[in-house]
Design a protein around this motif. Structure first.
Motif, PDB file in Angstrom:
ATOM      1  N   ASP A  70       1.060  -1.104  -0.077  1.00 64.71           N
ATOM      2  CA  ASP A  70      -0.009  -0.145   0.067  1.00 64.71           C
ATOM      3  C   ASP A  70       0.886   1.222  -0.071  1.00 64.71           C
ATOM      4  OD1 ASP A  70      -1.691   2.140   0.317  1.00 64.71           O
ATOM      5  OD2 ASP A  70      -2.488   1.368   2.311  1.00 64.71           O
ATOM      6  N   PHE A  71       0.888   1.901  -1.002  1.00 70.96           N
ATOM      7  CA  PHE A  71       2.116   3.016  -1.267  1.00 70.96           C
ATOM      8  C   PHE A  71       1.275   4.225  -0.670  1.00 70.96           C
ATOM      9  CE2 PHE A  71       4.227   0.291  -4.267  1.00 70.96           C
ATOM     10  CZ  PHE A  71       5.051   0.581  -3.871  1.00 70.96           C
ATOM     11  N   LYS A  72       0.062   4.212  -0.128  1.00 74.24           N
ATOM     12  CA  LYS A  72      -0.536   5.471   0.464  1.00 74.24           C
ATOM     13  C   LYS A  72       0.390   5.500   1.865  1.00 74.24           C
ATOM     14  CE  LYS A  72      -4.639   4.067   0.652  1.00 74.24           C
ATOM     15  NZ  LYS A  72      -6.221   4.000   0.742  1.00 74.24           N
ATOM     16  N   SER A  73       1.044   4.543   2.184  1.00 74.85           N
ATOM     17  CA  SER A  73       1.840   4.528   3.553  1.00 74.85           C
ATOM     18  C   SER A  73       3.301   4.578   3.212  1.00 74.85           C
ATOM     19  CB  SER A  73       1.335   3.649   4.421  1.00 74.85           C
ATOM     20  OG  SER A  73       2.268   3.578   5.584  1.00 74.85           O
ATOM     21  N   SER A  74       3.871   5.758   3.109  1.00 75.25           N
ATOM     22  CA  SER A  74       5.489   5.493   2.520  1.00 75.25           C
ATOM     23  C   SER A  74       6.207   5.089   3.549  1.00 75.25           C
ATOM     24  CB  SER A  74       5.475   7.229   1.972  1.00 75.25           C
ATOM     25  OG  SER A  74       5.452   7.985   3.056  1.00 75.25           O
ATOM     26  N   GLU A  75       6.118   5.213   4.792  1.00 74.30           N
ATOM     27  CA  GLU A  75       7.021   4.893   5.945  1.00 74.30           C
ATOM     28  C   GLU A  75       7.382   3.571   5.857  1.00 74.30           C
ATOM     29  OE1 GLU A  75       9.565   5.582   8.997  1.00 74.30           O
ATOM     30  OE2 GLU A  75       8.277   7.065   7.769  1.00 74.30           O
ATOM     31  N   SER A  76       6.499   2.639   5.368  1.00 71.54           N
ATOM     32  CA  SER A  76       6.907   1.113   5.539  1.00 71.54           C
ATOM     33  C   SER A  76       7.403   0.470   4.295  1.00 71.54           C
ATOM     34  CB  SER A  76       5.576   0.264   5.592  1.00 71.54           C
ATOM     35  OG  SER A  76       4.692   0.537   4.732  1.00 71.54           O
ATOM     36  N   ARG A  77       7.670   1.723   3.150  1.00 73.51           N
ATOM     37  CA  ARG A  77       8.032   1.073   1.749  1.00 73.51           C
ATOM     38  C   ARG A  77       9.419   1.163   1.701  1.00 73.51           C
ATOM     39  NH1 ARG A  77       5.949  -1.970   1.927  1.00 73.51           N
ATOM     40  NH2 ARG A  77       4.309  -1.580   3.225  1.00 73.51           N
ATOM     41  N   LYS A  78      10.361   1.805   2.879  1.00 65.42           N
ATOM     42  CA  LYS A  78      11.797   1.787   2.605  1.00 65.42           C
ATOM     43  C   LYS A  78      12.275   0.498   2.687  1.00 65.42           C
ATOM     44  CE  LYS A  78      11.954   6.577   4.990  1.00 65.42           C
ATOM     45  NZ  LYS A  78      12.063   6.890   3.705  1.00 65.42           N
ATOM     46  N   THR A  79      11.783  -0.441   3.427  1.00 63.61           N
ATOM     47  CA  THR A  79      12.068  -1.830   3.372  1.00 63.61           C
ATOM     48  C   THR A  79      10.963  -2.700   3.139  1.00 63.61           C
ATOM     49  OG1 THR A  79      13.843  -1.389   5.004  1.00 63.61           O
ATOM     50  CG2 THR A  79      13.276  -3.541   4.860  1.00 63.61           C
ATOM     51  N   ILE A  80      11.135  -3.749   2.300  1.00 68.23           N
ATOM     52  CA  ILE A  80       9.994  -4.797   1.972  1.00 68.23           C
ATOM     53  C   ILE A  80      10.161  -5.912   2.499  1.00 68.23           C
ATOM     54  CG2 ILE A  80       8.519  -5.549   0.164  1.00 68.23           C
ATOM     55  CD1 ILE A  80       9.041  -2.935  -1.383  1.00 68.23           C
ATOM     56  N   VAL A  81       9.642  -6.791   2.993  1.00 68.32           N
ATOM     57  CA  VAL A  81       9.821  -8.293   3.544  1.00 68.32           C
ATOM     58  C   VAL A  81       8.844  -8.981   2.770  1.00 68.32           C
ATOM     59  CG1 VAL A  81      10.461  -9.739   5.420  1.00 68.32           C
ATOM     60  CG2 VAL A  81      10.637  -7.180   5.531  1.00 68.32           C
ATOM     61  N   LEU A  82       9.406  -9.916   1.966  1.00 68.38           N
ATOM     62  CA  LEU A  82       8.361 -11.004   1.651  1.00 68.38           C
ATOM     63  C   LEU A  82       8.958 -12.331   1.851  1.00 68.38           C
ATOM     64  CD1 LEU A  82       6.313 -12.157  -0.462  1.00 68.38           C
ATOM     65  CD2 LEU A  82       7.623 -11.462  -2.274  1.00 68.38           C
ATOM     66  N   PRO A  83       8.155 -12.806   2.627  1.00 63.56           N
ATOM     67  CA  PRO A  83       8.393 -14.327   3.222  1.00 63.56           C
ATOM     68  C   PRO A  83       7.925 -15.266   2.014  1.00 63.56           C
ATOM     69  CG  PRO A  83       7.309 -13.112   5.073  1.00 63.56           C
ATOM     70  CD  PRO A  83       7.200 -12.441   3.573  1.00 63.56           C
ATOM     71  N   THR A  84       8.720 -16.044   1.485  1.00 60.16           N
ATOM     72  CA  THR A  84       8.516 -17.174   0.604  1.00 60.16           C
ATOM     73  C   THR A  84       8.269 -18.534   0.926  1.00 60.16           C
ATOM     74  OG1 THR A  84      11.115 -17.463   0.112  1.00 60.16           O
ATOM     75  CG2 THR A  84      10.088 -15.656  -1.060  1.00 60.16           C
ATOM     76  N   PHE A  85       8.789 -18.984   2.219  1.00 61.73           N
ATOM     77  CA  PHE A  85       8.655 -20.204   2.937  1.00 61.73           C
ATOM     78  C   PHE A  85       8.573 -20.024   4.213  1.00 61.73           C
ATOM     79  CE2 PHE A  85       9.191 -24.577   4.298  1.00 61.73           C
ATOM     80  CZ  PHE A  85       7.974 -25.088   3.635  1.00 61.73           C
ATOM     81  N   PRO A  86       7.788 -20.564   5.077  1.00 62.66           N
ATOM     82  CA  PRO A  86       6.630 -21.422   4.869  1.00 62.66           C
ATOM     83  C   PRO A  86       5.493 -20.428   4.249  1.00 62.66           C
ATOM     84  CG  PRO A  86       6.611 -21.132   6.968  1.00 62.66           C
ATOM     85  CD  PRO A  86       8.060 -20.560   6.617  1.00 62.66           C
ATOM     86  N   LEU A  87       4.603 -21.122   3.490  1.00 64.95           N
ATOM     87  CA  LEU A  87       3.543 -20.186   2.983  1.00 64.95           C
ATOM     88  C   LEU A  87       2.520 -19.910   4.039  1.00 64.95           C
ATOM     89  CD1 LEU A  87       3.007 -22.115  -0.413  1.00 64.95           C
ATOM     90  CD2 LEU A  87       4.419 -20.003   0.141  1.00 64.95           C
ATOM     91  N   ASP A  88       1.636 -18.855   3.793  1.00 61.78           N
ATOM     92  CA  ASP A  88       0.543 -18.390   4.382  1.00 61.78           C
ATOM     93  C   ASP A  88      -0.612 -19.384   4.426  1.00 61.78           C
ATOM     94  OD1 ASP A  88      -1.877 -17.347   5.635  1.00 61.78           O
ATOM     95  OD2 ASP A  88      -1.014 -15.103   5.022  1.00 61.78           O
ATOM     96  N   SER A  89      -1.115 -20.163   5.424  1.00 57.87           N
ATOM     97  CA  SER A  89      -2.322 -21.039   5.505  1.00 57.87           C
ATOM     98  C   SER A  89      -3.515 -20.929   5.029  1.00 57.87           C
ATOM     99  CB  SER A  89      -2.012 -22.064   6.587  1.00 57.87           C
ATOM    100  OG  SER A  89      -2.562 -21.098   7.850  1.00 57.87           O
ATOM    101  N   ARG A  90      -3.655 -19.320   5.080  1.00 55.96           N
ATOM    102  CA  ARG A  90      -4.936 -18.885   4.784  1.00 55.96           C
ATOM    103  C   ARG A  90      -5.335 -18.617   3.289  1.00 55.96           C
ATOM    104  NH1 ARG A  90      -4.186 -13.399   8.079  1.00 55.96           N
ATOM    105  NH2 ARG A  90      -2.320 -13.780   6.831  1.00 55.96           N
ATOM    106  N   PHE A  91      -4.239 -18.255   2.472  1.00 50.29           N
ATOM    107  CA  PHE A  91      -4.316 -17.824   1.179  1.00 50.29           C
ATOM    108  C   PHE A  91      -3.570 -18.447   0.093  1.00 50.29           C
ATOM    109  CE2 PHE A  91      -5.123 -13.823   3.736  1.00 50.29           C
ATOM    110  CZ  PHE A  91      -6.391 -13.883   3.834  1.00 50.29           C
ATOM    111  N   MET A  92      -2.731 -19.102   0.739  1.00 49.79           N
ATOM    112  CA  MET A  92      -1.742 -19.709  -0.470  1.00 49.79           C
ATOM    113  C   MET A  92      -1.518 -21.481  -0.213  1.00 49.79           C
ATOM    114  SD  MET A  92       1.366 -17.135   0.346  1.00 49.79           S
ATOM    115  CE  MET A  92       0.888 -15.297   0.805  1.00 49.79           C
ATOM    116  N   SER A  93      -1.970 -21.965   0.867  1.00 50.59           N
ATOM    117  CA  SER A  93      -1.703 -23.363   0.709  1.00 50.59           C
ATOM    118  C   SER A  93      -2.811 -24.194  -0.021  1.00 50.59           C
ATOM    119  CB  SER A  93      -1.893 -23.886   2.337  1.00 50.59           C
ATOM    120  OG  SER A  93      -3.247 -23.655   2.918  1.00 50.59           O
TER     121      SER A  93
END
Length: 1388
Positions: free
Chosen positions: A1000-1023
């Motif tokens: 969400d680029f409306k919030s610029s503060e958190s866009r200086k660093t982006i963290v994307l976990p690739t494993f393990p997967l989210d059991s709600r939306f990815m399993s």
């Protein structure tokens, strides 16, 4: 006999590298028991399970009637060629069992002839490497090859354990070896053992194949029972007499119980080479198998260990006979097990026998994945050359770079004599040099005085030797910390004495991973770098380095391998490496502390500037571009100095500062220019639609960016402004492999949102913004894929028309991607990632709002089916992850004429996920849906799905029987819009696991660093249930589960990454694991972090018990947390319920529901009119107010009101006629195309448009079911409410009449009833002369009028109509309602 024209070659296989046959002693029929894919486990147990006979030294089958043999067909080549030569394997080209096949074909292609100059030797690899059976067989094979070729000496090429067997043969038969052998090339031989793999093989077994293939192959446990009784395995244990840099160890987390309080704790026990023998004894003391109904104990075999110890003595004493040339090729750049650990601190081992059922954790060293490079490089023989090649243990046999004959060997090793090598460059690994750059060579190069004074090494010769070393290093595709390696070569007197420049971890991260200076280049560029530094040294750092001379030397090296294609690619890459060196000079210059050093470096850079300036025009660099880069490079240099603690203010005031920035800007721009011009390397087939891009991450990992619903509008310029300002830098940081823009690029709406057609000004703005974004991001334009959305198709009569601005201004249009289906494949070393863009917008684009659905055609689905299967028959086979993307969710996609759907095609091909847009975030944040084949009837008929995951899919236990697989399924992920929410998505595929992160680029503060976990997967939306099936049936690739992994994108240097796992069962904040993650790779803009773990410790029956969160801390102390999300290692799924809004846009298949809803409403309305009429006319029954008062039933009430309506003939006939009009006649006439001036009309079947084809004009319906957005609301919110109001007005009139009669005294007998009197008083308040009920109904009529008026006004604006163009739609309901109001005004 045919005369040989070259020395014969004998190929010798290693462990598991020979076909084994089994037969009964009294039978002639044989069966292949190794290797086979069908019934492999059963055949292996019945025939190959064995016991060691200490009297003979042989391993003998449990069934005494069975004999194991190696086929001798095709001169011994059959047994080592394709290990499962069945027709199925050859048909499917299963390269996993192609052993020496590629090398044999290559040698035959080079002129070698089977039986004359090409032979093979396969053997029973279960036996000892020095057993008589193997030794005598090899002796006979050498003698045959020697005599058949006309007494030419044999070249032996051995692989893996085959080299150990050859070493034993050299000791036992030295005269025979000297007589018959001229050269020996060994590949991946564990001369000093393979401690990690062998130790684990003895304790838990080995799995030769991973993933789905393992289901058809020999299991880990089955293999373990054989290996415990195999002398060859014991002989490859770590050599205890070898001086390892670090002694191999086995570690065990043991459970300790306190005697006093029975509390348990975990203690780490360590076992060295000697102590591990006791561990083997304890761990295997209870090991046993069942065979023929009997239990057979298989403990650790001390007798075999004693035999293996004598074999090790033989190996240590073996000497290479004179006259035999020895070449050693071994694998590097692969994580190779060394130390083995069982249990964890949280799940310790109780009894040591539990180890046999425990999956290990490894400590890795450099090697080929099986044999450590330290062991393979430490041959006890004097070698002509010893070379490390990037490749896996078995993969080295398929590597076409490996030399096999005399000519190739001379070319490969530059025909350097042993004396030259020993005097100048030693190619073996030095103990004090961890990067395989020989210390003697480095020391010689560092000493300019010695080098120039001594005539032993004139600089020309030194350069040639350096080029030779670089040529060998070319084969190592993973350069392995080049920055530090080259730093050793850099002259000390030209290097800043401040060790921070070389030792600071922040500097390492900056040079290796910063997006502004891309140094992650391939092996050819490594060669250029090395020669560049070498020349820089010989020029003493004071002269301009001529690129032509560098290119000349590199091209000479490349010519040795006859790689003509590399010549054409070398010049820009060479220049890129050269510029990297100059940028490195700039960094050193930035950090110098003395004025003299600064002046000297400025002089060097000034000379370099002349060359850079001269070549700038060739790369399209202008003064304006150089000027624009100044600000960015200044920010970069400032970060460098901040990271190293320098005072930037002292630098700013120096006269050299401005020029330094200018020079560094040029370096940076050239690096970016070169990187963007060479990044996309692909292939396109004849159709022009098959594009392959090589992923450059260096991992089995790719990531792409998705954007959707941009809605650039002339009325909302802030959308384009934010896109330009935010997205360019964001893409530069993320550096994705693809950028997918899934539709609605422009808005196409008027300011009041009513008129919807194309606006060229919006498209011009889109074109301009995308050009700026591409320029700012530094990405290649071909990496962008923008699709057409329904807004981009408003009022476009046909593709290529004057208002088809998408084809004119979009990136796809400009790049000639004219098809409705476009594909691109991202390929890593391990798998392919197929992305398929699907454009299902109308072929004849209507104006809105009747342009809402996707309209796939049968032709499109055929093309889609073909494109999704384009790699299915590819050889060699790689796993393929398939991800289609489009604009429309499947809930807003129509069926084809043959009633086929996108969903059916996606399920057929088992795609991982479908990425789409269209709906926007205002409908909810959980716009995801798991589609699965089979299940409940409603979903099978594509009507609706009640929840995100349909029930009944993954609750049952997995069926692991042969051939069983779960139902096909895939995820549909709709993403948020840029229009209001400034949303962007990163989709990552890590070893086949697909994950995503919405930003969400409306919030610029958190866009200086982006963290994307690739494993393990989210059991709600990815399993998925497929993941659960693979896990429970042990078909998954275990290496993809063995670590928590994440990608980190950061504008600043990252100093710490921590993974935390919470257990939600006792309390949500119960932290059960917290550990730092290790950086294991990086590319421009992205760093890859992992944390090894015991994933089996997190198995649980609850899908949301464990939650993962990753924290990233940058150099400025800022902390960024990933979203706390649940995971399930065993593939279970957490339930997330839709809200009502989410359900009605994602769960309902509106295209399929249109006609059921339409005909249901029409039928109910007609029945409401015809049933009471029939009762009056046919059955002669009257239902009146009196009858209702007497019976007081709902049925009587309804019939009374409807029969009263029938008594108003104008109203009854008016509504019935109106319903038939809506069904059979056009609703209105309007302009559906942009500025066409032509009108057409709309029915419930769609808009009727006229098209020309084949010289004939034909009419066709367009926009079904899109017209439902007008049809259903009109029926439900206008016609039905008007009918309800009409019925209420009629009923109110009857009740008012009854009230008048009561008041007038016609029912005097009721006056004496006091209770009845009170009821009449209450009724008087409603039905007196004020008639409050009627007034309320009149207010409802006004509201209905207003609603209908708004609908008519919207349609008039949308399709440029007035009341003349839609009189029936606009006037009938209001007039009928007005007539009823008039007729019920007074009671008769």
């Amino acid at each position: 006999m045919e005369v040989a024209d070259r020395d014969p070659v004998l190929l010798v296989s290693g462990m598991g590298g020979s076909i084994l046959h089994s037969k009964k002693k009294n039978s002639k029929s044989e069966i292949r028991v190794w290797v086979r894919l069908f019934l492999a486990n059963l055949a292996f147990r019945q025939n190959l399970w064995s016991l060691y006979n200490p009297k003979t030294g042989y391993t003998e089958p449990l069934d005494e009637d069975i004999e194991i043999s190696v086929p001798e067909d095709d001169h011994g080549l059959y047994a080592i060629d394709i290990l499962d030569p069945s027709w199925f394997v050859k048909l499917c080209h299963l390269t996993e069992v192609y052993h020496f096949h590629d090398m044999i074909e290559m040698l035959v292609g080079c002129g070698y002839k089977k039986g004359t100059t090409l032979f093979g030797y396969g053997y029973d690899f279960r036996q000892s490497n020095r057993i008589d059976q193997l030794m005598l067989g090899l002796k006979k094979k050498l003698e045959t090859a020697y005599k058949t070729s006309g007494e030419r000496k044999v070249t032996i090429i051995s692989h893996s354990m085959g080299g150990v067997m050859i070493s034993c043969f050299i000791f036992l038969y030295p005269e025979v070896f000297s007589k018959y052998v001229g050269k020996w090339i060994t590949i991946a031989t564990p001369f000093q053992g393979a401690p990690g793999c062998i130790n684990d093989s003895l304790l838990t077994g080995v799995q030769f194949v991973e993933g789905l293939e393992s289901f058809f192959f020999v299991s880990r446990w089955t293999m373990h029972q054989l290996l415990v009784e195999c002398p060859s395995i014991y002989e490859m244990m770590a050599n205890p007499y070898f001086k390892w840099k670090k002694q191999p160890e086995i570690r065990v987390w043991r459970k300790k119980t306190e005697k006093d309080n029975d509390e348990t704790s975990a203690e780490l026990e360590t076992f060295g080479l000697v102590e591990s023998i006791d561990l083997f004894n304890d761990a295997l003391k209870n090991n046993e198998l069942s065979y023929g109904g009997n239990k057979i104990a298989l403990p650790f075999n001390v007798s075999i260990l004693e035999w293996a110890s004598k074999t090790r003595e033989i190996l240590n004493k073996a000497k290479l006979p004179d006259g035999v040339s020895f070449y050693n090729i071994y694998g590097v750049a692969q994580d190779t097990p060394f130390d083995v650990c069982y249990g964890t601190e949280t799940s310790p081992i109780g009894d040591l026998s539990e180890i046999c059922q425990t999956m290990p954790e490894y400590t890795y060293v450099d090697g080929d994945g099986t044999v450590p490079a330290e062991s393979a490089a430490a041959a006890q023989f004097k070698s002509v050359a010893s070379v490390g090649v990037s490749g896996t243990h078995r993969g080295l046999l398929h590597d076409k770079r490996i030399p096999t004959d005399k000519t190739q060997i001379a070319v490969y090793f530059n025909d350097i004599s042993q004396d030259q090598l020993s005097q100048s460059f030693h190619f073996g690994r030095s103990e004090i040099d961890p990067w395989r750059w020989p210390r003697p060579a480095v020391e010689e190069l560092k000493s300019a005085e010695r080098l120039n004074a001594s005539k032993t090494f004139p600089w020309e010769k030194g350069l040639n030797m350096m080029c030779l070393m670089v040529a060998l290093e070319i084969y190592n595709k993973q350069p392995r910390k080049r920055f530090w390696m080259l730093a050793q070569m850099y002259p000390k007197n030209n290097r800043n004495e401040d060790t921070r420049v070389w030792k600071t971890p922040q500097m390492e991260g900056l040079i290796d991973s910063n997006s502004r200076i891309e140094v992650d280049m391939d092996s050819q560029v490594l060669a250029a770098e090395a020669v560049n530094y070498c020349l820089s040294y010989f020029c003493n750092g004071n002269s301009i380095i001529p690129q032509e001379s560098i290119a000349q030397h590199i091209l000479q090296i490349l010519e040795l391998d006859n790689l003509e294609e590399r010549k054409q690619m070398m010049r820009p890459r060479l220049l890129r490496a050269y510029l990297y060196h100059q940028t490195k000079q700039m960094l050193d210059y930035t950090l110098v502390s003395t004025k003299e050093e600064a002046v000297r470096r400025e002089d060097v850079m000034g000379k370099h500037y002349q060359i850079i300036k001269a070549i700038s025009p060739a790369y399209g660099l202008t003064e304006q571009m150089l000027h624009e880069a100044n600000e960015e490079i200044f920010t970069f240099e400032r970060e460098v100095m901040e990271a190293n603690g320098d005072d930037d203010e002292l630098r700013k005031n120096t006269p050299l500062h401005r020029r330094r920035i200018s020079l560094s800007s040029i370096h940076l721009l050239l690096l970016i220019s070169l990187s963007t011009t060479t990044r996309v390397s692909g292939s396109i087939d004849e159709s022009g639609r098959r594009t392959v891009i090589e992923a450059r991450s260096g991992q089995d990992l790719v990531w792409v960016v998705q954007l959707s619903d941009l809605h650039f509008s002339v009325h909302h310029p802030e959308r384009a402004i934010d896109f330009r300002n935010i997205l360019g830098p964001a893409l530069s940081l993320i550096n994705p492999s693809l950028v997918l823009i899934t539709g609605d690029l422009t808005d196409g709406k008027s300011k009041d949102l009513l008129a919807m057609k194309q606006n060229e000004q919006e498209w011009l703005e889109y074109e301009s913004v995308m050009q700026d974004v591409i320029k700012t991001s530094g990405l290649n334009k071909t990496l962008f894929y923008d699709l057409r959305g329904n807004h981009d198709n408003f009022g476009v009569p046909s593709l290529g028309s004057s208002v088809d601005f998408f084809s004119k201004y979009s990136i796809n249009g400009k790049l000639g991607r004219k098809e409705n289906v476009n594909t691109v494949t991202l390929e890593t070393s391990e798998r392919k990632h197929l992305f398929v863009g699907v454009d299902t917008t109308m072929s004849i684009g209507l104006r809105g709002p009747t342009n809402l659905f996707g309209h796939p055609t049968d032709e499109l689905l055929t093309s889609l089916d073909s494109q999704l299967s384009q790699w299915d028959d590819d050889k060699p086979t790689k796993p393929v992850t398939k991800i289609p993307f489009g604009h429309f969710p499947l809930s807003f996609s129509a069926l084809t004429h043959s009633k086929k759907s996108l969903r059916g095609v996606f399920l057929k091909h088992s795609v991982s996920a479908y990425l789409c847009g269209h709906l926007h975030s205002r409908f909810g944040k959980n716009l995801k849906r798991l589609h699965r084949s089979g299940g409940v009837t409603l979903s099978d008929n594509d009507l609706f799905q009640l929840n995100m995951r349909r029930s009944g899919g993954d609750e049952s236990a997995a069926n692991c029987s042969f051939g069983a697989s779960p139902d096909a399924e895939f995820w549909e992920w709709e993403m948020g819009d840029w229009r209001k929410n400034r949303a962007m998505r990163i989709v990552a595929i890590d070893r086949g696991h697909v994950s995503y992160l919405d930003l969400d680029f409306k919030s610029s503060e958190s866009r200086k660093t982006i963290v994307l976990p690739t494993f393990p997967l989210d059991s709600r939306f990815m399993s998925t249930s497929l993941a659960r099936h693979r896990y429970e049936c042990q078909h998954m690739i275990s290496s993809s589960y063995d670590a928590i992994r994440a990608i980190v994108f950061s504008q600043s240097l990252v100093v710490d990454v921590v993974a935390r796992v919470y257990d939600s069962s006792p309390g949500f904040n119960n932290l059960v694991m917290e550990a730092p993650m290790r950086k294991h790779g990086s590319t421009s803009g992205a760093s890859f972090y992992s944390l090894p773990w015991n994933y089996r410790a997190f198995e649980d029956s609850l899908p949301d018990r464990y939650w993962l969160q990753i924290e990233v801390i940058d150099i400025k102390g800022r902390s960024t947390l990933s979203e706390l999300r649940p995971f399930s290692i065993n593939g279970l799924s957490s339930r997330v319920s839709w809200t009502w809004n989410e359900f009605h846009v994602m769960g309902c298949q509106w295209a399929a529901l249109y006609f059921p809803i339409l005909w249901s409403v029409i039928s109910c309305l007609l029945l409401a009119f015809f049933i009471p009429k029939c009762i009056i006319v046919v059955f002669k029954k009257q239902y009146t107010l009196k009858k209702f008062v007497a019976k007081k039933g709902l049925f009587t009430l309804v019939l009374w009101i409807l029969q009263d309506l029938c008594r108003l003939p104008v109203v009854w006939f008016g509504y019935v006629a109106y319903l038939f009009y809506l069904v059979f006649f056009p609703w209105f006439s309007g302009e559906v195309f942009t500025d066409s001036g032509k009108r057409t009309y709309m029915t419930i079947m769609g808009w009727v448009v006229t098209s020309s084809g084949g010289g004939e004009r034909k009419h066709e319906y367009v926009g079904e079911p899109d017209v439902m957005v007008l049809v259903i609301p009109h029926l439900v919110f206008v016609v039905i409410p008007s009918l309800v109001i009409v019925c209420c007005l009629v009923a109110e009139r009857e009740l008012y009449k009854e009230h008048i009669r009561a008041v007038s005294g016609k029912k005097e007998d009721d006056h004496n009833d006091r209770g009845r009197k009170k009821r009449w008083q209450r009724r008087s308040l409603l039905f007196s002369k004020r008639r409050l009920v009627r007034k309320s109904l009149l207010l409802a009529s006004l509201a209905l009028y207003w609603k209908h008026f708004k609908n008519c006004w919207s349609l008039a604006r949308a399709y440029e109509m007035n009341v003349v163009h839609f009189p029936g739609y606009s006037l009938v309901v209001p007039l009928l309602l007005l007539y009823v109001i008039f007729k019920t005004h007074k009671a008769p």
